[in-house]
Every structure is written in C-alpha cells, then in structure tokens.
Scaffold this active site. Structure first.
Site, PDB file in Angstrom:
ATOM      1  N   ASP A   1       3.304 -10.466  -0.877  1.00 55.53           N
ATOM      2  CA  ASP A   1       4.246 -10.759  -1.961  1.00 55.53           C
ATOM      3  C   ASP A   1       4.124 -12.212  -2.439  1.00 55.53           C
ATOM      4  OD1 ASP A   1       6.229 -10.291  -3.753  1.00 55.53           O
ATOM      5  OD2 ASP A   1       7.862 -10.165  -2.309  1.00 55.53           O
TER       6      ASP A   1
ATOM      7  N   HIS B   1      -2.815 -12.359  -9.153  1.00 55.16           N
ATOM      8  CA  HIS B   1      -3.290 -11.238  -8.329  1.00 55.16           C
ATOM      9  C   HIS B   1      -4.736 -11.479  -7.880  1.00 55.16           C
ATOM     10  CE1 HIS B   1       0.323  -8.959  -8.745  1.00 55.16           C
ATOM     11  NE2 HIS B   1       0.199  -8.736 -10.026  1.00 55.16           N
TER      12      HIS B   1
ATOM     13  N   LEU C   1     -12.466  -2.105  13.123  1.00 58.86           N
ATOM     14  CA  LEU C   1     -11.132  -2.291  12.537  1.00 58.86           C
ATOM     15  C   LEU C   1     -10.753  -1.125  11.636  1.00 58.86           C
ATOM     16  CD1 LEU C   1      -8.642  -4.092  11.706  1.00 58.86           C
ATOM     17  CD2 LEU C   1     -10.113  -5.037   9.908  1.00 58.86           C
TER      18      LEU C   1
HETATM   19  C1  FPP Z   1       3.246  -8.545  -5.032  1.00 56.04           C
HETATM   20  O1  FPP Z   1       3.333  -9.782  -5.709  1.00 56.04           O
HETATM   21  C2  FPP Z   1       1.851  -8.101  -5.012  1.00 56.04           C
HETATM   22  C3  FPP Z   1       1.410  -6.975  -5.612  1.00 56.04           C
HETATM   23  C4  FPP Z   1       2.286  -6.066  -6.363  1.00 56.04           C
HETATM   24  C5  FPP Z   1      -0.013  -6.607  -5.587  1.00 56.04           C
HETATM   25  C6  FPP Z   1      -0.812  -7.064  -4.405  1.00 56.04           C
HETATM   26  C7  FPP Z   1      -2.247  -6.929  -4.709  1.00 56.04           C
HETATM   27  C8  FPP Z   1      -3.223  -7.782  -4.361  1.00 56.04           C
HETATM   28  C9  FPP Z   1      -3.012  -8.933  -3.485  1.00 56.04           C
HETATM   29  C10 FPP Z   1      -4.630  -7.612  -4.842  1.00 56.04           C
HETATM   30  C11 FPP Z   1      -5.107  -6.241  -5.218  1.00 56.04           C
HETATM   31  C12 FPP Z   1      -5.450  -5.373  -4.064  1.00 56.04           C
HETATM   32  C13 FPP Z   1      -6.701  -4.999  -3.721  1.00 56.04           C
HETATM   33  C14 FPP Z   1      -6.918  -4.018  -2.627  1.00 56.04           C
HETATM   34  C15 FPP Z   1      -7.878  -5.550  -4.368  1.00 56.04           C
HETATM   35  P1  FPP Z   1       4.252  -9.911  -7.000  1.00 56.04           P
HETATM   36  O2  FPP Z   1       3.389  -9.864  -8.182  1.00 56.04           O
HETATM   37  O3  FPP Z   1       5.347  -8.879  -6.942  1.00 56.04           O
HETATM   38  O4  FPP Z   1       4.827 -11.350  -6.790  1.00 56.04           O
HETATM   39  P2  FPP Z   1       6.201 -11.937  -7.328  1.00 56.04           P
HETATM   40  O5  FPP Z   1       7.296 -11.277  -6.543  1.00 56.04           O
HETATM   41  O6  FPP Z   1       6.089 -13.399  -7.055  1.00 56.04           O
HETATM   42  O7  FPP Z   1       6.274 -11.627  -8.809  1.00 56.04           O
END
Ligand code: FPP
Length: 271
Positions: free
Chosen positions: A47, A64, A158
C-alpha cells in the site's frame, strides 16, 4: 525459546522511522538472529503507491511502476532468506473501480513484470500461483498469468502467490460452492466437512497459513486479503509507503515477527 519484551519490539519498530538508527538497528537485529524464527508464509499488502506518487508530484502510474521495483527486490530477498511462501496483493476485485487509466497502467505493469522477471524466477526454481479469478481478466493478462503458472508449476523453491482480481470473500464463496457441489453429488457428507475441506478449496490449497502479514503505509486493514488464511497471522504495519520499502525494512518486520509470542488461542507455557 526466550520471550523478548514488548519494549524491544517497540525499539525495532522505532528503527523504521528514526534517521540514523539503522546501523544500530541492524546490530540489534543481528543479535536477534539466533533466536528469531522466520515465518513460513508472508503476505504483503503493498500500500502507498498513490501517496508516493502525489508526494513526488508524479502520475499514479509512475507510483505503481516504482512499487513494482520494490516488489522485485522483496521477492528476491524472500527467496534469499529461504522463506517458503510469499503472497502479494497486486490487484483486488475492488480495484476495477479505479479510473480506466490507473487500471490500464496496473494491467500493463502485470504484463511488463512477467515479461522481465519470468526467466529469472523460473531459473531460481520459484513456483508461481495466481490467486484470484483469472477468467475475469483481459485475455492478454490471463494468458500471461496462466503461462507463468504452467512454466513454473513443477518448481520446488519459493511459492510465489500473486493475487490478481482477488477478493477474500469471493474466494470463500467459491470454496462453499465447490463443496456444496460435492455434497450434492453424494461425494461428501455435510458432517464430514472440516476446516481442512475448506482450505483444500482455497486458491492457497496445500500451503501453510499466513504467519506474518505486512501492510505498508501505516494503514491497518485487511482489505479482504486472505481472510481465512490470516486467521492466526501476526500483523506488522510499517509506516513507509510501498515504493520506499526496502529489504532492510522487511528484515525489521521479520525481526518483529520473531519477537511475537504466538499462542494460537492457547496459553504461554509456564517457565
Ligand atoms: C496500493 O497502493 C497498491 C495497489 C492497488 C497495486 C499494487 C501493485 C503493484 C505494486 C505493482 C503491480 C503488480 C505486479 C504483480 C506487477 P495505492 O495506489 O492504493 O496507494 P494509496 O493508498 O497511497 O493511494
């Protein structure tokens, strides 16, 4: 195993935020090594990508992308440590509600991630499993994920689980339906349904329950992630945003886990 005081746990937590404390902390963590126990299964809610992007005046997509760099490092580190299973929450069933641009960026990142990482992961004997409803994904993504599972399906290292189009409640509903079908077909008696029956119908079939759940960015919610599997997990909530999360921060979370006294509803043994 000697119990470690909550004060010590707090000191480890403090190491995440206090500048200049890192060196001291790594010595303390080293001191923990002989007694710290590693989790068998770590789950991570990655997050903070959006907040990281806003903080740096960059697009959400860029946040992201930076988060994907962290993901690569954390997977490598997990493998180096010899942890048995790592589950990552990449895209929830609720994430479809984000803007088309953001959803598109995440879908593209999934393709890019597998294109660039699959050879190394396969070489390292990592076995990939996708948690979630692949049928609900665009064809390109579905095929890429299925191919990653197929290619690494016989690997014995893993266990890397990536949750894509995943929801914990939907997973339980799916399991309930499958079990109900078995009962309807006369293959299973209702009174023979056990916790094991249920876990055998989850995406994580055959894997140990989650021991340690990490959610970055200071948020303290489960957000529908592995509801059944997290029943006895220890939770650690580092303040850092996911793109800033480092292998050293991960080590600290693992050290905190090592200090936790897990009783699974029982009592601590008398000394
Ligand atoms: C939450 O941060 C994160 C996500 C919804 C996506 C997580 C994905 C990745 C780290 C990369 C993609 C995955 C792969 C497998 C390549 P948020 O955007 O909700 O953060 P915020 O709460 O600060 O807005």
């Amino acid at each position: 195993m000697a119990a470690i005081s909550h004060e010590f746990e707090n000191q480890i937590h403090a190491g995440k935020t206090e500048a200049g404390f890192g060196c001291y902390m790594s010595e303390r963590i080293k001191a923990l090594e002989p007694i710290a126990k590693l989790p068998r299964h770590v789950a991570i809610i990655m997050d903070g990508n959006g907040r990281w992007a806003r903080k740096h005046k960059l697009s959400i997509s860029r946040g992201h992308r930076q988060g994907t760099e962290t993901l690569r490092e954390i997977i490598r580190h997990t493998d180096d440590l010899g942890i048995q299973a790592l589950s990552l929450y990449a895209f929830s069933t609720e994430n479809w509600n984000r803007s088309a641009e953001e959803v598109g960026a995440l879908m593209q990142l999934i393709l890019d991630f597998f294109a660039s990482e699959i050879d190394e992961l396969d070489e390292k004997n990592v076995r990939i499993l996708i948690l979630g409803d692949k049928a609900g994904l665009p064809e390109k993504q579905r095929k890429t994920l299925e191919e990653a599972e197929r290619r690494t399906g016989k690997n014995t290292g893993l266990r890397l689980n990536i949750a894509v189009n995943y929801g914990g409640r939907a997973e339980l509903v799916k399991a309930a339906r499958e079990i109900a079908e078995l009962v309807k077909a006369g293959e299973l008696a209702a009174e023979d349904i056990t916790e094991e029956t249920l876990s055998d119908h989850l995406y994580t079939r055959g894997l140990p329950d989650v021991d340690l759940l990490i959610r970055t960015s200071g948020e303290m919610r489960l957000s529908n992630f592995l509801l059944y599997q997290n029943a006895y997990a220890e939770f650690v909530f580092p303040e850092k945003l996911w793109p800033d999360f480092t292998p050293e921060d991960y080590d600290r979370a693992l050290a905190v886990f090592g200090t936790r006294d897990r009783r699974f509803g029982g009592r601590e043994k008398e000394a």
